[in-house]
Design a protein around this motif. Structure first.
Motif, PDB file in Angstrom:
ATOM      1  N   ASN A  21       0.768  -1.081   0.052  1.00  0.00           N
ATOM      2  CA  ASN A  21       0.089  -0.118  -0.064  1.00  0.00           C
ATOM      3  C   ASN A  21       0.922   1.357   0.094  1.00  0.00           C
ATOM      4  OD1 ASN A  21      -2.414  -1.355  -0.168  1.00  0.00           O
ATOM      5  ND2 ASN A  21      -2.551  -1.318   2.363  1.00  0.00           N
ATOM      6  N   LYS A 152      -8.677   8.599 -10.049  1.00  0.00           N
ATOM      7  CA  LYS A 152      -8.268   7.725  -9.051  1.00  0.00           C
ATOM      8  C   LYS A 152      -9.528   7.115  -8.817  1.00  0.00           C
ATOM      9  CE  LYS A 152      -8.367   6.878  -4.494  1.00  0.00           C
ATOM     10  NZ  LYS A 152      -9.143   7.607  -3.512  1.00  0.00           N
ATOM     11  N   ASP A 154     -10.822   4.129  -6.074  1.00  0.00           N
ATOM     12  CA  ASP A 154     -10.503   3.277  -5.057  1.00  0.00           C
ATOM     13  C   ASP A 154     -11.560   2.811  -4.356  1.00  0.00           C
ATOM     14  OD1 ASP A 154      -9.690   1.632  -2.827  1.00  0.00           O
ATOM     15  OD2 ASP A 154      -8.133   2.831  -2.337  1.00  0.00           O
ATOM     16  N   GLU A 159     -14.859  -0.913  -9.252  1.00  0.00           N
ATOM     17  CA  GLU A 159     -14.168   0.145 -10.087  1.00  0.00           C
ATOM     18  C   GLU A 159     -14.726  -0.329 -11.682  1.00  0.00           C
ATOM     19  OE1 GLU A 159     -12.089  -3.828  -9.243  1.00  0.00           O
ATOM     20  OE2 GLU A 159     -12.588  -2.305  -7.904  1.00  0.00           O
ATOM     21  N   GLU A 180      -7.762   0.327  -8.354  1.00  0.00           N
ATOM     22  CA  GLU A 180      -7.440  -0.681  -7.576  1.00  0.00           C
ATOM     23  C   GLU A 180      -8.513  -1.769  -8.142  1.00  0.00           C
ATOM     24  OE1 GLU A 180      -7.357  -2.078  -2.928  1.00  0.00           O
ATOM     25  OE2 GLU A 180      -8.937  -0.622  -3.719  1.00  0.00           O
ATOM     26  N   TYR A 238      -3.118  -2.526  -7.723  1.00  0.00           N
ATOM     27  CA  TYR A 238      -3.180  -1.224  -8.275  1.00  0.00           C
ATOM     28  C   TYR A 238      -2.660  -1.164  -9.574  1.00  0.00           C
ATOM     29  CZ  TYR A 238      -5.485   2.046  -5.235  1.00  0.00           C
ATOM     30  OH  TYR A 238      -6.336   3.019  -4.579  1.00  0.00           O
TER      31      TYR A 238
END
Length: 249
Positions: A21, A152, A154, A159, A180, A238
């Motif tokens: 992470n 972005k 997450d 997603e 992600e 990711y």
């Protein structure tokens, strides 16, 4: 010298997920530093407490930034934290592939685990509850004609639905997308890497998929089978999607 050795020993004892992470956080910052300019516009889906949004402001201080966070307490916190930034716009909703209302699993003890579908928890004894949230497509929420330079995502496994609801923006703006996608979250939505790959690399969107580290060093994008391998073997969770014309080097 002693401190350096001590830090090395501490890093070796950290859980793999934690160090990964941290690496993804650093990679995300490096990508932003490379692609954003002062007037760039960004979208933060799953804004949480605004850590990534703060970086967007750092590298694109004059841009318009859009944060999406369905959890009421976090949404209110974002409005307070960024109250002095009129170029930050927050929406209390979850982005998806269709509008409507839905139950949402809010993990009170660890909000980062929250999502439309209850996912596997890495820690025992998490406290969660169901709330109702509004869903919208990104294509229908952002002001018409908004150019988007970076997205972005997450959202703990949702997603694919976010991307499906943003195809018009992706096609028109050709943004960099950091997202992600991994076992333990995406599979709870029945999402496979083949679906992610086929959508992003379709003739309509014409994107490439890689890890941020590979993209930054100019290595080739993943093939479909390579992305599947990344997912199934848990090598990375990711990724970056980028237009062919936006190679790092």
């Amino acid at each position: 010298m002693y401190m350096k050795e001590l830090l090395k020993k501490l890093l070796k004892t950290l859980p793999i997920a934690f160090t990964k992470n941290q690496q993804y956080d650093r990679d995300t910052q490096r990508v932003m530093q490379k692609v954003l300019h002062p007037q760039a516009n960004c979208v933060d889906v799953g804004c949480h407490k605004g850590e990534v949004l703060a970086l967007m402001l750092r590298y694109a201080p004059q841009g318009q930034h859009f944060g999406f966070e369905p959890i009421p307490a976090l949404f209110e916190g974002l409005k307070t934290t960024f109250a002095n930034h009129p170029n930050c716009h927050f929406y209390q909703l979850g982005l998806s592939d269709a509008p409507g209302e839905s139950t949402f699993n809010y993990v009170v003890s660890n909000p980062a685990y929250s999502g439309f579908v209850k996912r596997k928890y890495d820690r025992a004894h998490e406290e969660d509850m169901l709330i109702t949230v509004r869903k919208e497509r990104m294509d229908q929420v952002l002001p018409a004609g908004t150019r988007v330079d970076l997205i972005k995502i997450d959202v703990e496994g949702a997603e694919l639905q976010v991307l499906q609801g943003a195809t018009a923006i992706i096609k028109a703006s050709r943004p960099i997308i950091v997202f992600e996608h991994g076992l333990g979250a995406s599979d709870y939505y029945g999402t496979r890497p083949e679906q992610i790959y086929d959508l992003l690399t379709s003739a309509d969107l014409n994107m490439r998929v890689s890890t941020m580290a590979r993209w930054r060093t100019g290595k080739p994008a993943f093939s479909r089978s390579e992305l599947v391998q990344q997912f199934e073997k848990g090598l990375n969770y990711y990724f970056i999607a980028y237009p062919a014309e936006k190679l790092a080097n």
